[in-house]
Design an enzyme around this catalytic site. Structure first.
Site, PDB file in Angstrom:
ATOM      1  N   ASP A  54      27.940 -57.109 -47.662  1.00  0.00           N
ATOM      2  CA  ASP A  54      27.482 -57.575 -48.970  1.00  0.00           C
ATOM      3  C   ASP A  54      28.119 -56.737 -50.070  1.00  0.00           C
ATOM      4  OD1 ASP A  54      26.167 -59.259 -50.672  1.00  0.00           O
ATOM      5  OD2 ASP A  54      24.174 -58.410 -50.369  1.00  0.00           O
ATOM      6  N   HIS A 114      22.533 -53.847 -44.724  1.00  0.00           N
ATOM      7  CA  HIS A 114      22.782 -55.292 -44.660  1.00  0.00           C
ATOM      8  C   HIS A 114      22.938 -55.800 -46.101  1.00  0.00           C
ATOM      9  CE1 HIS A 114      21.630 -59.036 -42.028  1.00  0.00           C
ATOM     10  NE2 HIS A 114      22.688 -59.257 -42.779  1.00  0.00           N
ATOM     11  N   ASP A 168      18.757 -60.529 -46.780  1.00  0.00           N
ATOM     12  CA  ASP A 168      19.290 -60.239 -48.110  1.00  0.00           C
ATOM     13  C   ASP A 168      18.150 -60.147 -49.111  1.00  0.00           C
ATOM     14  OD1 ASP A 168      21.241 -59.741 -49.998  1.00  0.00           O
ATOM     15  OD2 ASP A 168      21.767 -61.836 -50.305  1.00  0.00           O
ATOM     16  N   ASN A 269      26.411 -65.026 -47.646  1.00  0.00           N
ATOM     17  CA  ASN A 269      25.918 -64.466 -48.905  1.00  0.00           C
ATOM     18  C   ASN A 269      26.411 -65.248 -50.120  1.00  0.00           C
ATOM     19  OD1 ASN A 269      24.374 -62.318 -47.874  1.00  0.00           O
ATOM     20  ND2 ASN A 269      26.217 -61.109 -47.536  1.00  0.00           N
TER      21      ASN A 269
END
EC number: 3.1.1.2
Length: 354
Positions: A54, A114, A168, A269
């Site tokens: 990310d 993460h 997320d 993402n």
């Protein structure tokens, strides 16, 4: 007779599982290949060799990158190394990545970062929220960014019974954030059957010190999450369903679904282009290659741009696509002033000038 019945039931069960697995492969476009779309001015970032799952970029052009994720079923090129947060200054002519030192008593050996999200307080203090998986559990770590020292100061760990299998987050206030749960089951085998059966038991939750609640549910695998520039809408990627949910945010933090944008590829993402409001999505065009990794036939990469998100017919275009020869397993893409960083779950990181 009892043994015969047991064998018949076993055969029927295995047949059903086989049919469901074939249906799953078809549902996720397991054999899909991509046509290459590659900007001319691109190069790999030397310092990032173990993923960049990310990426979040400050308005000033400083990019935070989570690296070294160890995730069940996914490849990892440095299994014995703890994860790290890297920083890049995209204002530099040839930006390089540097690992940020972490102080404040944080257990760096168990760091398994993460999803990440930046929050800028009223006094311009920058905080970095990180989804962490120590011992494969889920917590949210809060750090303060010290720009002069280029370091992070550990402040707090958030735990809650609803914060399980977190993928997320997007932070909208001090200790106020939305988080996605990507699997209902935390056991790897059960979560695999969960995807095959298309159970749609995952959700988005809202967390604050006063209240924690599920605000959207019914996802096959809720994954990336971000917010529109005006913070009126929340965008949620359902990776296995190959779509993005457009949600309206209410004053009480509840979410109402407005529409679903089908993309035909597995969406990881999401980020928002601050200049246009477009969504950028890191995608997995052939997920079976990701789950059954073969360096001779690697998973490809794909980045999509979704324009006019709220219109009846959003426009979807391909920003980047590669068959895995350059970049494998794209998870995120983030832009700043005509520059784009493309991250991966476990592989390298690509920097391009558009």
């Amino acid at each position: 007779m009892g043994k015969l019945v047991a064998l018949v039931l076993l055969g029927v069960g295995l047949s059903l599982v086989g049919e469901m697995f074939l249906a799953f492969r078809e549902r996720v476009n397991a054999s899909r290949e991509v046509e290459p779309v590659e900007p001319e001015n691109c190069h790999l970032i030397e310092e990032l060799e173990s993923g960049s799952e990310d990426i979040d970029i400050l308005p000033s052009g400083l990019a935070f990158i989570s690296s070294g994720l160890k995730y069940p079923g996914m490849p990892n090129f440095a299994p014995d190394e703890p994860g790290k947060i890297f920083l890049m200054d995209l204002n530099e002519q040839n930006p390089r990545a540097q690992a940020l030192e972490i102080s404040g008593g944080f257990d760096k050996e168990l760091f398994n970062p993460h999803g990440i999200s930046i929050f800028i307080d009223k006094d311009n203090t920058v905080y970095l929220y990180v989804v962490n998986h120590p011992h494969m559990k889920s917590t949210v770590e809060i750090f303060k960014f010290e720009e002069q020292q280029r370091s992070l100061v550990y402040l707090k760990t958030i735990k809650h019974e609803l914060l399980k299998s977190v993928n997320d987050i997007v932070v909208l206030g001090p200790e106020q954030f939305y988080a996605t749960r990507d699997h209902y089951f935390t056991n790897s085998l059960l979560s695999f059957f969960e995807m095959i059966l298309d159970l749609r038991w995952t959700y988005v939750l809202f967390y604050s010190p006063r209240e924690v609640k599920v605000v959207a549910k019914g996802f096959c695998s809720a994954n990336g999450i971000t917010v529109s520039a005006d913070q009126k809408y929340v965008y949620v990627a359902d990776v296995a369903a190959k779509n993005i949910h457009i949600m309206e945010k209410h004053d009480n933090w509840d979410l109402t679904q407005l529409k679903v944008i089908q993309l035909g590829t597995l969406v990881d993402n999401l980020t928002v282009d601050p200049a246009t409001g477009d969504i950028l999505a890191g995608c997995h065009p052939n997920p079976m290659k990701l789950l059954n990794y073969n360096p001779e036939d690697p998973p490809g990469s794909e980045v999509l741009r979704i324009q006019n998100v709220l219109s009846e017919k959003p426009r979807v275009s391909t920003v980047y696509a590669n068959n895995g020869s350059v970049l494998q397993g794209t998870s995120v893409a983030s832009v700043y002033h005509g520059k784009i960083l493309i991250g991966t779950v476990f592989h390298k990181t690509l920097y391009c000038e558009l």
